[in-house]
Motif scaffolding. Sequence first.
Motif, PDB file in Angstrom:
ATOM      1  N   THR A 596       0.856  -1.185   0.000  1.00  0.00           N
ATOM      2  CA  THR A 596       0.000   0.000   0.000  1.00  0.00           C
ATOM      3  C   THR A 596       0.892   1.236   0.000  1.00  0.00           C
ATOM      4  OG1 THR A 596      -0.119   0.205   2.420  1.00  0.00           O
ATOM      5  CG2 THR A 596      -1.788  -1.166   1.350  1.00  0.00           C
ATOM      6  N   ASN A 597       0.357   2.336  -0.509  1.00  0.00           N
ATOM      7  CA  ASN A 597       1.045   3.628  -0.410  1.00  0.00           C
ATOM      8  C   ASN A 597       0.563   4.312   0.864  1.00  0.00           C
ATOM      9  OD1 ASN A 597       2.543   3.481  -2.850  1.00  0.00           O
ATOM     10  ND2 ASN A 597       0.681   3.964  -3.994  1.00  0.00           N
ATOM     11  N   GLN A 598       1.098   3.875   1.978  1.00  0.00           N
ATOM     12  CA  GLN A 598       0.551   4.246   3.275  1.00  0.00           C
ATOM     13  C   GLN A 598       1.685   4.440   4.274  1.00  0.00           C
ATOM     14  OE1 GLN A 598      -1.211   0.923   5.202  1.00  0.00           O
ATOM     15  NE2 GLN A 598      -2.506   2.134   6.573  1.00  0.00           N
ATOM     16  N   THR A 599       1.536   5.424   5.148  1.00  0.00           N
ATOM     17  CA  THR A 599       2.444   5.569   6.280  1.00  0.00           C
ATOM     18  C   THR A 599       1.790   4.938   7.500  1.00  0.00           C
ATOM     19  OG1 THR A 599       1.537   7.729   6.867  1.00  0.00           O
ATOM     20  CG2 THR A 599       3.421   7.706   5.362  1.00  0.00           C
ATOM     21  N   LEU A 600       2.584   4.300   8.338  1.00  0.00           N
ATOM     22  CA  LEU A 600       2.044   3.609   9.507  1.00  0.00           C
ATOM     23  C   LEU A 600       2.443   4.264  10.821  1.00  0.00           C
ATOM     24  CD1 LEU A 600       2.505  -0.166   8.557  1.00  0.00           C
ATOM     25  CD2 LEU A 600       0.496   1.285   8.274  1.00  0.00           C
ATOM     26  N   MET A 601       3.571   4.962  10.843  1.00  0.00           N
ATOM     27  CA  MET A 601       4.050   5.558  12.084  1.00  0.00           C
ATOM     28  C   MET A 601       3.792   7.060  12.078  1.00  0.00           C
ATOM     29  SD  MET A 601       7.590   3.506  12.883  1.00  0.00           S
ATOM     30  CE  MET A 601       7.580   4.138  14.562  1.00  0.00           C
ATOM     31  N   ASP A 602       3.370   7.573  13.222  1.00  0.00           N
ATOM     32  CA  ASP A 602       3.102   9.005  13.376  1.00  0.00           C
ATOM     33  C   ASP A 602       4.407   9.705  13.752  1.00  0.00           C
ATOM     34  OD1 ASP A 602       1.986  11.480  13.692  1.00  0.00           O
ATOM     35  OD2 ASP A 602       1.118  11.050  15.665  1.00  0.00           O
ATOM     36  N   ILE A 603       5.114  10.198  12.747  1.00  0.00           N
ATOM     37  CA  ILE A 603       6.411  10.851  12.950  1.00  0.00           C
ATOM     38  C   ILE A 603       6.268  12.311  12.555  1.00  0.00           C
ATOM     39  CG2 ILE A 603       8.863  10.811  12.365  1.00  0.00           C
ATOM     40  CD1 ILE A 603       8.503   7.881  11.563  1.00  0.00           C
ATOM     41  N   GLN A 604       6.634  13.209  13.465  1.00  0.00           N
ATOM     42  CA  GLN A 604       6.430  14.637  13.244  1.00  0.00           C
ATOM     43  C   GLN A 604       7.755  15.389  13.312  1.00  0.00           C
ATOM     44  OE1 GLN A 604       3.472  16.000  12.534  1.00  0.00           O
ATOM     45  NE2 GLN A 604       2.345  14.077  12.755  1.00  0.00           N
TER      46      GLN A 604
END
Length: 765
Positions: A596-604
């Motif tokens: 998938t073209n998806q991010t899984l981790m919330d990185i800011q």
Amino acid sequence: MSVRAGYDGFFRMEEWIPVFIHVANEGPAIEGELRITINNAGSEKLTYTSPVSLPTKSNKRVVMYVLLPSFRSRITVHLYDDEGNRVHSANSELLKVINSDELLYGVVTSDPSEFSVLENAKLTYKRASAAFLTLDELPENGVAWRALNVVVLDDVDTSQLTNDQRQAMLNWVSDGGQLVVTGGAGWQKTAVPLADILPVTVTGSQSIETLPALETATNQPFRDPGPYLVAISTLRNGELIFHQDGLPLLARRSLGRGSVFFLAPDPKLPPLADWDGSVAIWEAVLSQISSTPFWRNGVQNMYAAGTAVTALPSLALPSVPQIALFLFAYVIIIGPVNYHILKRFNRRELAWLTIPAIIIFFSGLSYLVGNQMRGTNIILNQLNVAYGQLDAPTMKVQSIIGLYSPQRHTYDLTLPPNSLIRPFDYNFGTTISGGNIRDIQYSNNIIVNDIRTDISEIKTFLADTYIPAPNITGQATIINKNGTLNLEITIQNNSDLTLENAAILMGSTAYSLGHIPPGSSTTHANTFTTSLTSPTYTSFAPLSENAHILLGTSNYYSDREVFPRWQLLQAIETSSRFPGNTLTANNDRITLIAWTNQTLMDIQPDTNNYETIGTTLYLLDIPLTNTFVQTTDNTQSVTIDPSLLNWRVLSNSTVYEINIYNLYLDNGWVQFSYKPWDIFKEFQAEELIIVVESSDVTLPVSVSLWNWEQRTWEELENLKPGANKINNPAPYIGPGNEVQIEIRATTGGVSIDAIYPLLTGQIKN
């Protein structure tokens, strides 16, 4: 200040370990930080910090996590005040390393003295060690649990576990951990708070005069006479490993890829205490630890990982034709065009002005194009690998992170508290580096401070966490139809994700499923054959060898969109074909692979001027069941296909690239073990054929079988290429229908196309 590191001092290299720090302050108040500095490759150092506030008369406990790239005898923690002055330092106890072929128990108990038996329960592991812990030494971060193989909770109040500890434990079990909860007199405080995950419903405890079924199952008489105190329960979800007339003694349920056990007797009391049969009970727990393929161990190839995350399609360099066209235009304009224009106006003397002007124009154009190509925003690129099982609530995620900066700058990255992160240098292939950062800070979140970047530079990191699994269900079923085994797989995508280039990986072979849109389902069917002429090659790099299926194209080198995915496959896969006795091919795992073209981790990042792009590779095991059709005599005859056998190397001498297919022997020998998949527990082999395929009709090898009754190797007589039927197979078929084969070259340079057993027998319904 005191420091306790690892699990009772045990740790695994390149696995995160917890560091528990107790700080007491009897003097003036201190606002400062705790620091741990680890020396990495070369002269690089990586510093971990945690802010700490110490009022007068305060006593605080701080937990930090560190990664040790090589052996360290101790971990040193320093306390600094807010002016940067070192106030105090303390060392941990001596650390003890646990290697990958060694076993580590984590035992939380009121009496550690009765668990020395665990050091003898190790199955095929080289060594077993027990780490004795308290409840508050179970980390709240599930990533740090990975050093443990088995955790035992005995006679302790598990209601004292925090929500984060409990979630970390469930994440660890879902990822393959084995959790044992004991009964006995303390069953209420230990088992009741964990009732929702136990395989049984516990209703009380009772003294029972004798447990003959346990003596019979272990073939060991009890040392102490009864009665024995046992927790009383009924099976709710799972299976009985040991029982007395239906009363669970050791019960198990699956939870994702791991297991939760309930041990009804108290292991500190008779009959288990100081009983020789206890080893068999603990080894029954160990037997559920599944060996993992190489690609389930996370990133192995750091260079490929760095290449994947730095291959940003939006920052791709101009192609060769584009550069050639630009140079052609430059040459034409500065030469013929410039000359003809000046000649037409009869002002050729102005060439000394027009030529520099053209040079300045094209130089400026090159600069503007280059500046536009590198962009003005920072780019946060996430390449995620998600490991899990379709019926598991959570999955393990490892994320390769690339932080691209178009200019020289310093940034901070913030991650959720249930994750762990470290920088790596892919140019030198190091798994940990200093990474040009100030430190990794543990506070309410995880913060990577002061990441120093140059113009158009990409800094690389590896992060680990657990997240909820997507709502994808499925099942793989092996069906026996008239003696022929068939595989039927169903996948239902209930998530909002489109699963791109989905495929089923079984052993070394991938089968394409195409794209699976949200809300849709797909099926796959396969028939197993026992043909002796077309064996299935067992690969230790199945992802790479099936790349054209997993990527949907064979043009993954030149396709800018697909190339990072190809490199990601390379990054998580390694082929270990060196001499040794640790090679295994456990094929009893069917895996759904999709993108998938998806991010899984919330990185800011600490800026609003950024964009995030992501790619996720899902590797999700599919639960495997069986449907064996009933017959009038309640039995079924079946031949186990070679692809339904797990095999491993027991021992070898001077043999490289060991495989049961395409094996080359140069005056060497190999001993293999073969065993049907666990799904064939009710199978009983009655016929045995040894298949040895070779293009050399003289077959200059000797083949021996392990005689389980005589405990010795026996050479086969009249060996010939192809099928060799064993007239009296019973002595050569061990527990679980295991067959062990030794093959030796009687002359140098022998090529063996295949060597494996064919087992035929009955499946009891």
